[in-house]
Scaffold this motif. Structure first.
Motif, PDB file in Angstrom:
ATOM      1  N   PHE A 114       0.846  -1.194   0.000  1.00  0.00           N
ATOM      2  CA  PHE A 114       0.000   0.000   0.000  1.00  0.00           C
ATOM      3  C   PHE A 114       0.882   1.245   0.000  1.00  0.00           C
ATOM      4  O   PHE A 114       1.910   1.273   0.683  1.00  0.00           O
ATOM      5  CB  PHE A 114      -0.862   0.087   1.271  1.00  0.00           C
ATOM      6  N   VAL A 118      -2.377   6.128   2.041  1.00  0.00           N
ATOM      7  CA  VAL A 118      -3.728   5.598   2.223  1.00  0.00           C
ATOM      8  C   VAL A 118      -3.926   5.093   3.649  1.00  0.00           C
ATOM      9  O   VAL A 118      -5.061   4.890   4.084  1.00  0.00           O
ATOM     10  CB  VAL A 118      -4.041   4.465   1.223  1.00  0.00           C
ATOM     11  N   LEU A 119      -2.818   4.911   4.387  1.00  0.00           N
ATOM     12  CA  LEU A 119      -2.919   4.502   5.783  1.00  0.00           C
ATOM     13  C   LEU A 119      -2.825   5.750   6.650  1.00  0.00           C
ATOM     14  O   LEU A 119      -1.906   5.928   7.436  1.00  0.00           O
ATOM     15  CB  LEU A 119      -1.794   3.506   6.126  1.00  0.00           C
ATOM     16  N   ALA A 124      -7.685   3.618   9.240  1.00  0.00           N
ATOM     17  CA  ALA A 124      -7.295   3.208   7.893  1.00  0.00           C
ATOM     18  C   ALA A 124      -6.314   2.048   7.935  1.00  0.00           C
ATOM     19  O   ALA A 124      -6.388   1.124   7.122  1.00  0.00           O
ATOM     20  CB  ALA A 124      -6.694   4.394   7.143  1.00  0.00           C
ATOM     21  N   HIS A 128      -7.442  -1.439   6.297  1.00  0.00           N
ATOM     22  CA  HIS A 128      -6.749  -1.942   5.118  1.00  0.00           C
ATOM     23  C   HIS A 128      -6.114  -3.309   5.372  1.00  0.00           C
ATOM     24  O   HIS A 128      -6.152  -4.192   4.504  1.00  0.00           O
ATOM     25  CB  HIS A 128      -5.678  -0.941   4.678  1.00  0.00           C
ATOM     26  N   ILE A 168     -12.828   3.521   1.549  1.00  0.00           N
ATOM     27  CA  ILE A 168     -11.990   2.527   2.197  1.00  0.00           C
ATOM     28  C   ILE A 168     -11.094   3.248   3.196  1.00  0.00           C
ATOM     29  O   ILE A 168     -10.518   4.289   2.913  1.00  0.00           O
ATOM     30  CB  ILE A 168     -11.127   1.786   1.152  1.00  0.00           C
ATOM     31  N   GLY A 169     -10.978   2.683   4.392  1.00  0.00           N
ATOM     32  CA  GLY A 169     -10.099   3.266   5.406  1.00  0.00           C
ATOM     33  C   GLY A 169     -10.793   4.154   6.411  1.00  0.00           C
ATOM     34  O   GLY A 169     -10.146   4.694   7.307  1.00  0.00           O
ATOM     35  N   ARG A 174     -13.485   0.168   9.010  1.00  0.00           N
ATOM     36  CA  ARG A 174     -12.799  -0.631  10.035  1.00  0.00           C
ATOM     37  C   ARG A 174     -13.799  -1.450  10.833  1.00  0.00           C
ATOM     38  O   ARG A 174     -13.559  -2.641  11.114  1.00  0.00           O
ATOM     39  CB  ARG A 174     -12.000   0.287  10.970  1.00  0.00           C
TER      40      ARG A 174
END
Length: 820
Positions: A114, A118-119, A124, A128, A168-169, A174
């Protein structure tokens, strides 16, 4: 269902790569690369962060990674920090681009990588990781056809948990992943971020996440649709757990005992019980009614069929429903309800569901956190699969920034890869690069401040996105216009020339005023400004030069101060010092005196002069005219306006009758939102054209010109005089509220600095030795008790929920390990 779910729970290695870090990360174990890789074993999980000691450092990503240590450990994923050295040959300690990614392993097998941007936070990271591991348990879909195929395949076999999350994230994503970790072998989890898919199943609330339970297991006829139950609480882990537990409970239970003594899973989950009172003579009809009520109240209350004939406790003869609240000690209610809708309404109005918010810092959580930029975020997520030719712009890092902006004139976009507005503007920025490809000497570059926060701080970037222009030997110029391709293109093109332009002859001045001198820029600036000064007017020229520099990129300015300046001043009847405004579209040149005007005065004069006399109002230019703080005289038209109306209004402008107003018009075909505006004024859509005065800044009154009178100069003037005298009645009063964003703009870098300042004793960690880490392990555990701020009962709930879910999974772990 695939057994891979249980297998993946056992063996996961999640490797995080980064290049800078300055805040202490107490929870991360630290190892050398050799030591770390030697510990990787099948069936063991690990989360590692690789750090190079000589790289720039930041705390943003690792602060969030540190927060993710505990929840990841709950799912069998430990965390370690790996210290790289220059001579290290591992690919994970190598190239800079590899250090900006996160790597997910099972054992020593790479599963997924990744980009670290994005984290962006703990939610996130956890979302992920679990999403990648549960790829068989959680199906990601994009179309209604995908959903229907899964539904048909599972009819008569298993139920479905279908979730929509906006991205997403997110925390909701979650929560769904954590629920899938526990229930993924029992139910098929299906996930989407497509708003069109949500709308296609009848839910138009795309602003919030949703979870549906599809009851497919009991459907044996493949032509029938699975029943669907919507979870109405926010998507948190505990709320989903409660919802699924209610889905597992029996739909209807028959009881013969005292309602006060009955106990079901619903009471344990804080939901009330509804007893449908029945008797032998009407049993079949009562049972059908009870089942229908049970479906309507599924997830909200437990429904039971109470047999009066077998009951030892007396029930009032008139009562047909018994309602029992979840709170202990509250007596039951005996009700007489004539229809199902009345019963449903009574239950829903008396149900108290405590929304459980997990892992929220109540001191910092804003109740409207999801309000800001929601439409922008929606657009970004909708277009997330649109490929962007990022190669048309140069990505800058802390090492390449200075050399790049010094070597060439550059436009730099400072953005954050996790922020919706930044990503939306990045698309416009790439569109700009496409327009300028091969035609501009200006280098288009970008800096992701999520990766290079120190660099952005040094460049005085505190909000995202920001565009700055860098030219050799000059201070950078910040772009303050609209965040769109065309406006930014105009700024770049007009910045090609150094303003104010020094005009050296009368002939050159005439070419400048006619637009011939810079005819390639006329399409970007319909007004050219020329300052006329005698050679000895030093102070006035300095003020004008300062104003021209300030307005660079927004309007073309020039200055003429030769000995023969009187030739121009006489021709255009201008008293020196003066401005000449050349309006190229209208072919007019007007003069404005500048006596005793300072730089700020000149800026304001030019800015006001750029405004049209009778503009068409659009979404883009409305804020500019609102800044004038005058009532708006708006002519609403369904298309182009009648030339006679325009002539009448312009005549009133010329005669100074409209100096206290801002005359404008709005074309409903170009700006459809105007229909909604009119409906808010009149309740129903009035006939057009229509002239109104809107006093936004003082009182909020709205006045309408009589629709039975023609719009002529004389009628308008008479009506305006009546308004001024207070003889006209308003049609409505707009509510007194400020026109501003729901939340203030986030100064993210200041927030991070503030967070860092709360830990004054911390030092920037270096890539330390393993022995140093071992010495700190004891201190790490001693410090944990000091940071707990939540109520004890809340912590007990969280601990019970996570530990028990994990223990439930361990039973299947042992069984699958034997098979492996």
């Amino acid at each position: 269902m695939s057994s891979s779910f249980n297998i993946f729970r056992v063996g996961i290695s999640f490797v995080i790569m980064c290049i800078f870090y300055k805040s202490a990360v107490d929870s991360l174990s630290e190892l050398s690369p050799q030591k770390y890789f030697s510990t990787l074993q099948p069936g063991k999980a690990s989360l590692a962060y690789f750090c190079q000691a000589d790289s720039p450092r930041t705390s943003i990503f690792l602060e969030e990674l540190n927060e993710a240590v505990t929840p990841l450990q709950d799912y069998g994923i430990s965390v370690a920090k790996v210290n790289c050295v220059k001579e290290e040959t591992s690919r994970y300690c190598g190239k800079e681009k590899d250090l900006m990614k996160a790597y997910l392993f099972r054992g020593n097998i790479l599963l997924r990588e990744f980009p670290t941007d994005v984290l962006f936070d703990v939610n996130a990271i956890v979302a992920h990781v679990l999403f990648a591991l549960l790829f068989n348990e959680v199906k990601y879909i994009t179309t209604l056809e995908d959903l229907q195929n899964i539904e048909n395949a599972l009819k008569g076999k298993a139920n479905i948990a279908f979730a929509y999350v906006r991205a997403i994230g997110t925390p909701e994503h979650r929560a769904v992943m954590e629920a899938a970790f526990v229930y993924g072998t029992t139910y098929q989890f299906v996930l989407t971020t497509e708003t069109a898919l949500l709308e296609s199943i009848g839910n138009e609330d795309i602003e919030n996440a949703h979870l549906y339970f599809f009851h497919c297991k009991q459907v044996l006829d493949l032509t029938l649709q699975c029943r669907r139950t919507l979870m109405e609480q926010p998507l948190t882990t505990l709320n989903i757990h409660q919802f699924i537990k209610t889905m597992e409970a029996p739909l209807l239970t028959e009881v013969t005992e005292d309602p006060q003594q009955v106990s079901t899973i619903h009471l344990q989950l804080g939901l009330p019980l509804v007893f449908i009172v029945s008797q032998q003579a009407t049993y079949e009809a009562d049972r059908r009614t009870a089942e229908w009520v049970a479906w309507r109240l599924l997830g909200k209350a437990g429904v039971l069929l109470l047999l009066r004939d077998s009951l030892e406790v007396d029930i009032p003869q008139h009562a047909n429903v018994v309602f029992r609240r979840a709170e202990e000690g509250v007596p039951v209610e005996f009700l007489v309800l004539d229809d199902i809708d009345s019963l449903i309404s009574h239950v829903e109005s008396n149900v108290h569901v405590e929304e459980i918010q997990e892992d929220e810092d109540e001191d910092t959580k804003s109740p409207n956190m999801d309000v800001q930029d929601d439409e922008v975020a929606e657009t970004v997520y909708r277009d997330r699969k649109r490929p962007l030719p990022l190669e048309l712009t140069v990505e800058l890092t802390e090492e390449t920034f200075n050399t790049t902006v010094v070597a060439s004139d550059s436009i730099v976009l400072f953005y954050a890869g996790w922020q919706a507005v930044s990503m939306a503007f990045l698309q416009s920025y790439i569109d700009l690069a496409i327009k300028l490809k091969g035609t501009s000497t200006m280098l288009l570059t970008r800096v992701n401040c999520a990766d290079w926060s120190d660099l952005c701080t040094k460049q005085n970037v505190t909000e995202f996105p920001v565009v700055k222009m860098y030219k050799e030997g000059k201070n950078p110029v910040s772009y303050a216009g609209m965040l769109g391709t065309e406006d930014l293109l105009k700024f770049i093109q007009l910045s090609r020339i150094s303003c104010p332009v020094n005009i050296t002859s009368v002939q050159e001045a005439e070419e400048y005023l006619s637009g011939e001198l810079y005819k390639d820029l006329i399409s970007y600036s319909s007004v050219s400004v020329l300052g006329l000064f005698s050679p000895n007017m030093t102070t006035a020229k300095e003020d004008f030069t300062e104003a021209g520099n300030y307005l660079k990129g927004y309007v073309i300015t020039g200055i003429y101060s030769e000995e023969d300046v009187l030739i121009l001043s006489d021709k255009y009847a201008a008293t020196l010092p003066a401005l000449l405004l050349s309006r190229h579209k209208e072919g007019k040149i007007e003069s404005i005196p500048l006596a005793n005007s300072h730089a700020q005065d000149i800026i304001q004069i030019i800015t006001n002069a750029l405004l049209e006399t009778f503009p068409e109002i659009t979404v883009e230019n409305l804020p500019i005219y609102l800044r004038l703080q005058k009532p708006l005289l708006i002519l609403f038209s369904d298309g182009s306006i009648n030339p006679q109306y325009k002539k009448a209004i312009l005549m009133l402008v010329k005669e100074k009758h409209l100096d206290s107003l801002t005359p404008c018009w709005l074309n409903l075909k170009n700006t459809p939102v105007g229909r909604g505006i009119l409906q808010s004024y009149f309740d129903t859509m009035p006939p057009l054209p229509l002239l109104v005065v809107v006093n936004l800044h003082s009182g909020g009154q709205v006045f309408a010109f009589p629709s039975d009178q023609p719009i002529t100069e004389q009628n308008l003037l008479l009506w305006l005089k009546k308004l001024e005298a207070g003889l006209e009645n308003h049609i409505t009063i707009l509510p007194a509220q400020e026109w501003k964003p729901p939340l203030p703009a986030y100064d993210f870098l200041s927030m991070m600095d503030a967070a860092a300042s709360q830990h004054p004793t911390r030092k920037d960690p270096e890539c330390t030795k393993e022995t140093d880490v071992q010495e700190n392990d004891k201190k790490q555990h001693e410090d944990k008790s000091a940071i707990i701020k939540e109520p004890i009962e809340t912590l007990r709930i969280k601990h019970w929920n996570r530990s028990n879910w994990f223990k439930e999974g361990e039973k299947s772990f042992r069984h699958d390990n034997k098979e492996l």
